[in-house]
Design a protein around this motif. Sequence first.
Motif, PDB file in Angstrom:
ATOM      1  N   PHE A 132       0.841  -1.187   0.000  1.00 19.32           N
ATOM      2  CA  PHE A 132       0.000   0.000   0.000  1.00 19.32           C
ATOM      3  C   PHE A 132       0.881   1.243   0.000  1.00 19.32           C
ATOM      4  CE2 PHE A 132      -3.194   3.000   1.479  1.00 19.32           C
ATOM      5  CZ  PHE A 132      -4.342   2.516   0.880  1.00 19.32           C
ATOM      6  N   PRO A 133       0.552   2.254  -0.827  1.00 18.65           N
ATOM      7  CA  PRO A 133       1.391   3.466  -0.875  1.00 18.65           C
ATOM      8  C   PRO A 133       1.451   4.184   0.470  1.00 18.65           C
ATOM      9  CG  PRO A 133      -0.135   3.383  -2.740  1.00 18.65           C
ATOM     10  CD  PRO A 133      -0.565   2.307  -1.799  1.00 18.65           C
ATOM     11  N   PHE A 159       2.935  13.484   2.507  1.00 10.25           N
ATOM     12  CA  PHE A 159       3.581  14.685   1.988  1.00 10.25           C
ATOM     13  C   PHE A 159       5.015  14.705   2.501  1.00 10.25           C
ATOM     14  CE2 PHE A 159       4.744  19.207   2.677  1.00 10.25           C
ATOM     15  CZ  PHE A 159       4.817  19.582   1.330  1.00 10.25           C
ATOM     16  N   LYS A 160       5.973  14.757   1.579  1.00  9.72           N
ATOM     17  CA  LYS A 160       7.374  14.681   1.949  1.00  9.72           C
ATOM     18  C   LYS A 160       8.095  15.961   1.535  1.00  9.72           C
ATOM     19  CE  LYS A 160       7.284   9.681   1.599  1.00  9.72           C
ATOM     20  NZ  LYS A 160       7.946   8.447   1.155  1.00  9.72           N
ATOM     21  N   GLY A 162      11.035  17.072   2.198  1.00  2.06           N
ATOM     22  CA  GLY A 162      12.478  17.025   1.978  1.00  2.06           C
ATOM     23  C   GLY A 162      13.223  18.037   2.829  1.00  2.06           C
ATOM     24  N   HIS A 163      14.136  18.758   2.183  1.00  2.00           N
ATOM     25  CA  HIS A 163      14.916  19.758   2.923  1.00  2.00           C
ATOM     26  C   HIS A 163      14.041  20.901   3.435  1.00  2.00           C
ATOM     27  CE1 HIS A 163      18.790  17.945   2.162  1.00  2.00           C
ATOM     28  NE2 HIS A 163      18.534  17.869   0.864  1.00  2.00           N
ATOM     29  N   GLY A 164      12.845  21.023   2.861  1.00  4.06           N
ATOM     30  CA  GLY A 164      11.934  22.058   3.351  1.00  4.06           C
ATOM     31  C   GLY A 164      11.593  21.868   4.814  1.00  4.06           C
ATOM     32  N   ALA A 165      11.555  20.607   5.273  1.00  2.00           N
ATOM     33  CA  ALA A 165      11.259  20.346   6.678  1.00  2.00           C
ATOM     34  C   ALA A 165      12.339  20.923   7.581  1.00  2.00           C
ATOM     35  CB  ALA A 165      11.116  18.844   6.908  1.00  2.00           C
ATOM     36  N   ILE A 166      13.591  20.843   7.122  1.00  2.00           N
ATOM     37  CA  ILE A 166      14.693  21.415   7.905  1.00  2.00           C
ATOM     38  C   ILE A 166      14.564  22.934   7.972  1.00  2.00           C
ATOM     39  CG2 ILE A 166      17.188  21.527   8.154  1.00  2.00           C
ATOM     40  CD1 ILE A 166      15.999  18.734   8.430  1.00  2.00           C
TER      41      ILE A 166
END
Length: 428
Positions: A132-133, A159-160, A162-166
Motif C-alpha cells: 500500500f502506498p 507529503f514529503k 524534503g529539505h523544506g522540513a529542515i
Amino acid sequence: MTRFVGVRCWSTVPLNVCFKRGLSKLPGKGRCHANVQESPVSISSKEVVLRYYEGWNARNVDLAMTSIADDCEYEDLVFQDPFIGADDFREYLEETISNVDDDIRFVIDDITDGDDQRVGVLWHCEVNGVEFPFSRGVSFYRVENGRIKFGRDIVEPTFKPGHGAIKVLSLITPIVKKLGKNANPSILKKLPIAAGAMWLFYAAYLGYVILGTSAPGNAAWQITPENLQSVLNDSMNIFFLVPFLNWVGVPFAPELVENPVDEAVFNLVAAWGLMFLPLILTDPEGYKMKDTTKWSLWTGLWFLTNIFFIPYLALRLQPSETPPTPPPELPSWSPLVGATGFFVGNLCLIWGALGRPEFGDLGARITHAVEAYGSDRVFFAFCVDTVLYSIFQTVMMPKAPAKFRYVPFFGMAAYLLTSSPKQTEAEA
C-alpha cells in the motif's frame, strides 16, 4: 539483540503471525503460523507484540487486547493525544479497524528479539499482497508482565517536504526558544487555538459569503424585496409540503412558485440541517456547553445554516477544564430523522430535474443553476453551505463507518436510519 527480517502477518482465518521460531503449518494453507500461548507471562515480549498484530490483521479486537495492559499508554502520532488505558485503546482500535478495508494487512519487515521489555518493529501494509502506498512505519513497544504497557506508532507521511522540513524547523526553533516550557504541546493544547481558528473562519465566511460585495449577487445588507420574497417562498414550500398537499387536493396554503432548482437546493440544505440535530445532541465535545445552547444554535442552523453552525463548531473546540463525560447514544427517534432526510434528499433530486415542467427540460435547469450561482447570493450561499456541510459531517460523525461518514448527505441519512439496532442494544 537478534533481529528477524521478512516476517509476515498472513491473512488466514484464524489469522496467525509467522516468525522464525516455533513455526507450524496451517492445514491446507501451506503457510506458517505461531502457536499463541494463553498465559501472557509465559511468552516473550516479541511474541506479545506479534500476537497484537495477529489480532489486528484478523480483525479480532479481543485477541489483540490480550496483549494490551490495563494501564497502557499508546501513542499513535497521527492523533494529537495518546490513548490511556485499555478501554480507551480498545475504542481506538475498534474504530480504526471498522474504517479500514478488510483486505489491508500489516506485514512485519523486521522485529527485534532478545529484550524482555522492549520491542522495535519495522512494518508496512499490503492489500492482497500489493504494498500500500505511503504505508511504511516503525513502532516501539515496552512490555511488562506479558502485556504492552507503552506503544508508539510512526507512519510514513504522504507529503514529503524534503529539505523544506529542515527549513521549517529552523524557522520554528527561535519561537520554541522564546516560549520555553510553554512550547510543550500539553500546554499549547490548553490554549484556544483551534477555537480561535474556527472563529477566524467564521469571520471570513460572514465577510465573503454573507456581507461582502465580492461574491456573486447582492450582499445581505443589499437584499432586494424580490430576493427576500423568493427566500420566503422557498421557506413556505419547505420539504415540498404545500405542493404535495395541493397536488392531492388538500388545499393548505397558496402555492408560491419558484424555480424548482432553487427549491431543491433550499430543501436539501434544510434536510441536512435537520439531520445534524441528533448529532449535535450526542456530540462527544458537547459537554462544553449547555443543552439550551445546543438547541438554540441548532434552531438558528436550521433557518440560517452556517451563520449559526460555525459558532457551534467553534464553541465545541474551546478548551475546557471540565472532565469530558461519555456522550449519550443517538436518540431513539434518529432513524425517523434519517428516513426524513433520505426521502427529502431523493425528492430534491427528482424535483430539481423534473418538478414544475413549465420551467423547461434538464438542460434549461442546469443553465439556470449555473446562472444563479453566478448572480444570486442566496443560491451561491446555499451551494457554499453544501460544501461546508460535507466537511462538517465528517467532524460530527467521528465514530461512524467510512461508508457513512464520507458520503455527503446520504451517508448521514443512512447512518441515522440504521442507528436503531445500536440504540436498542444500548438501552437493553
